[in-house]
Design a protein around this motif. Structure first.
Motif, PDB file in Angstrom:
ATOM      1  N   ALA A  22       0.827  -1.206   0.000  1.00  0.00           N
ATOM      2  CA  ALA A  22       0.000   0.000   0.000  1.00  0.00           C
ATOM      3  C   ALA A  22       0.861   1.256   0.000  1.00  0.00           C
ATOM      4  O   ALA A  22       0.563   2.243  -0.685  1.00  0.00           O
ATOM      5  N   LEU A  23       1.958   1.226   0.749  1.00  0.00           N
ATOM      6  CA  LEU A  23       2.825   2.396   0.841  1.00  0.00           C
ATOM      7  C   LEU A  23       3.537   2.665  -0.479  1.00  0.00           C
ATOM      8  O   LEU A  23       3.817   3.822  -0.812  1.00  0.00           O
ATOM      9  N   LYS A  24       3.794   1.612  -1.260  1.00  0.00           N
ATOM     10  CA  LYS A  24       4.506   1.783  -2.525  1.00  0.00           C
ATOM     11  C   LYS A  24       3.697   2.567  -3.550  1.00  0.00           C
ATOM     12  O   LYS A  24       4.240   3.010  -4.568  1.00  0.00           O
ATOM     13  N   HIS A  25       2.413   2.765  -3.297  1.00  0.00           N
ATOM     14  CA  HIS A  25       1.590   3.551  -4.215  1.00  0.00           C
ATOM     15  C   HIS A  25       1.976   5.025  -4.200  1.00  0.00           C
ATOM     16  O   HIS A  25       1.587   5.784  -5.095  1.00  0.00           O
ATOM     17  N   ASP A  26       2.713   5.452  -3.194  1.00  0.00           N
ATOM     18  CA  ASP A  26       3.100   6.857  -3.084  1.00  0.00           C
ATOM     19  C   ASP A  26       4.565   6.931  -2.696  1.00  0.00           C
ATOM     20  O   ASP A  26       4.923   6.863  -1.524  1.00  0.00           O
ATOM     21  N   ALA A  27       5.438   7.069  -3.715  1.00  0.00           N
ATOM     22  CA  ALA A  27       6.880   7.096  -3.468  1.00  0.00           C
ATOM     23  C   ALA A  27       7.270   8.298  -2.604  1.00  0.00           C
ATOM     24  O   ALA A  27       8.171   8.205  -1.763  1.00  0.00           O
ATOM     25  N   ALA A  28       6.580   9.428  -2.825  1.00  0.00           N
ATOM     26  CA  ALA A  28       6.906  10.633  -2.053  1.00  0.00           C
ATOM     27  C   ALA A  28       6.605  10.429  -0.573  1.00  0.00           C
ATOM     28  O   ALA A  28       7.369  10.867   0.294  1.00  0.00           O
ATOM     29  N   LEU A  29       5.493   9.746  -0.284  1.00  0.00           N
ATOM     30  CA  LEU A  29       5.135   9.484   1.111  1.00  0.00           C
ATOM     31  C   LEU A  29       6.139   8.525   1.747  1.00  0.00           C
ATOM     32  O   LEU A  29       6.523   8.691   2.908  1.00  0.00           O
ATOM     33  N   THR A  30       6.556   7.519   0.982  1.00  0.00           N
ATOM     34  CA  THR A  30       7.569   6.582   1.481  1.00  0.00           C
ATOM     35  C   THR A  30       8.846   7.334   1.840  1.00  0.00           C
ATOM     36  O   THR A  30       9.444   7.112   2.902  1.00  0.00           O
ATOM     37  N   TYR A  31       9.247   8.242   0.962  1.00  0.00           N
ATOM     38  CA  TYR A  31      10.446   9.038   1.204  1.00  0.00           C
ATOM     39  C   TYR A  31      10.283   9.884   2.461  1.00  0.00           C
ATOM     40  O   TYR A  31      11.192   9.942   3.309  1.00  0.00           O
ATOM     41  N   ARG A  32       9.130  10.547   2.593  1.00  0.00           N
ATOM     42  CA  ARG A  32       8.897  11.412   3.755  1.00  0.00           C
ATOM     43  C   ARG A  32       8.911  10.606   5.051  1.00  0.00           C
ATOM     44  O   ARG A  32       9.480  11.034   6.060  1.00  0.00           O
TER      45      ARG A  32
END
Length: 432
Positions: A252-262
């Motif tokens: 689920a987290l991989k859907h948003d690379a920017a969120l993963t980075y943050r």
């Protein structure tokens, strides 16, 4: 009833304190502060005051300033650690007696602005000590009067001038004086009534003191107003609460690379204090566990509104940390993350621009956390109520802290520790 932040004393009843953490017997009291905001609504400083317990008097006022300085030095400028608020300024209302107190020297001059009335700054008998402190690096804010001293030497002492929100003429005169070669004097607005007045000040590049009663504009009533990133964070939080398989959460987290980075950038920030660098969500869970990770996601949720106010984000982080600190030692260690979430989520509607009911339909919280958020009841509610009272400076902090068996010194320490912790606790800050 709202209390004026800028009064010099206040009524209230204090609790017994440990002499090792309270500055001086007979000066028991609570800290109160307002935030200094720039035009972008970022917190760039604080204005501190002391709410002495018992009846106020001139003597207790002088002692209160001493107690305030002792407390600030103890928690914000301790020993070899240096000034813990970075570049942020500290404005302190002082009495004439305070200028001669040795406690003043325990604060870093370059970061401190002493707030005094115009007649005090123009007192010929005080000129030598004022000039001495100015040479050391202390700033001076002139209060209660918009006319600066005519004497060039006295005028050079004043670095800031307290102005009204609509005092266009005084601000224009200060700008013109600076262009004519006079020492620059920064206008600072106080007693701003609403965000409309704030925006008027911002348009003139005037920084503003904001007290705890300020709120964002009315929130939306629809739960569909949550932004995509906010919805994804909510989904991840719900997965953690259900103890779902880590592989599903990672997917689920991989859907948003920017969120993963943050998230990873934040977990590796000094505020978290990990001994090793975290490279993946799996590694984060292995090192932190689900509960602390839920806490960090809740902080990301609070800062996920791209149109949100930096002021509200800082306020929510401060409240969450304060609630966590005052609850430590009183509740089991396993409750610490819930204390943080309860404190911060009590402002979630203001942060996300959605009604609290709409938020709670999306975010599944424990019954105890919901009670604290909605009614200040349940296990965590009294701690959230104390945090709110300290922010509002409504005169109830002494009563609420006493009910929790907390001394004023413990409450003050938690407030200042939260200010320091919040310096690097924002996910946005960790990306800079």
């Amino acid at each position: 009833m709202r209390f004026d932040f800028f009064r010099r004393a206040s009524e209230g009843a204090g609790a017994e304190t440990d002499a090792s953490t309270q500055p001086e017997a007979g000066c028991e009291g609570h800290l109160a502060y307002a935030m200094l905001l720039d035009a972008q609504r970022r917190v760039i400083g604080y204005r501190m005051a002391w709410r002495a317990a018992g009846a106020a008097s001139d003597a207790s006022g002088a002692a209160g300033v001493k107690a305030l300085m002792d407390t600030l030095a103890m928690h914000l400028n301790p020993g070899d650690e240096g000034w813990l608020l970075g570049s942020q300024l500290l404005f302190v209302d002082v009495t004439v007696d305070a200028l001669f107190q040795s406690e003043l020297q325990s604060l870093p001059p370059q970061q401190v602005v002493l707030c005094m009335r115009a007649d005090e700054l123009m007192d010929a008998d005080l000129r030598s000590i004022l000039l001495f402190l100015r040479e050391q690096g202390f700033g001076f804010m002139q209060c209660a009067g918009t006319v600066l001293p005519e004497d060039p030497e006295l005028r050079s002492i004043v670095t800031h001038l307290e102005v009204g929100a609509n005092d266009v003429d005084t601000v224009a005169r200060l700008r013109q004086d600076a262009q004519l070669g006079h020492p620059p004097v920064e206008p600072v607005a106080s007693r701003v009534e609403d965000w409309i007045e704030f925006d008027a000040c911002a348009s003139r590049r005037v920084n503003v003191f904001i007290d705890g009663a300020f709120r964002n504009p009315p929130v939306l009533e629809t739960e569909d107003a949550l932004q995509p990133e906010s919805l994804l964070i909510v989904q991840l939080m719900q997965m953690l609460q259900r103890n779902e398989d880590l592989r599903v959460i990672e997917a689920a987290l991989k859907h948003d690379a920017a969120l993963t980075y943050r998230l990873l950038r934040y977990i590796n920030s000094p505020a978290v204090g990990m001994a090793v660098e975290i490279h993946s969500l799996r590694h984060a869970v292995a090192m932190l566990g689900y509960s602390p990770l839920y806490r960090w996601l809740s902080l990301l949720l609070a800062t996920s509104n791209k149109a949100g106010s930096p002021y509200m984000m800082k306020k929510a982080i401060l409240r969450g940390r304060f609630v966590e600190l005052v609850g430590q030692g009183m509740l089991p260690a396993s409750e610490a993350d819930n204390l943080f979430v309860a404190g911060m989520f009590s402002l979630l509607d203001q942060l996300l621009g959605v009604s609290m009911e709409g938020v709670l339909r999306k975010v599944q919280l424990t019954e105890a956390v919901q009670q604290a958020i909605l009614s200040r009841g349940g296990l965590y509610g009294p701690f959230v109520a104390l945090a709110e009272s300290c922010e509002l400076d409504d005169g109830q902090a002494a009563r609420l802290s006493e009910a929790l068996f907390l001394s004023p010194a413990q409450v003050n320490a938690a407030q200042l520790s939260a200010l320091v912790w919040a310096q690097g606790a924002s996910p946005a800050a960790s990306e800079q």
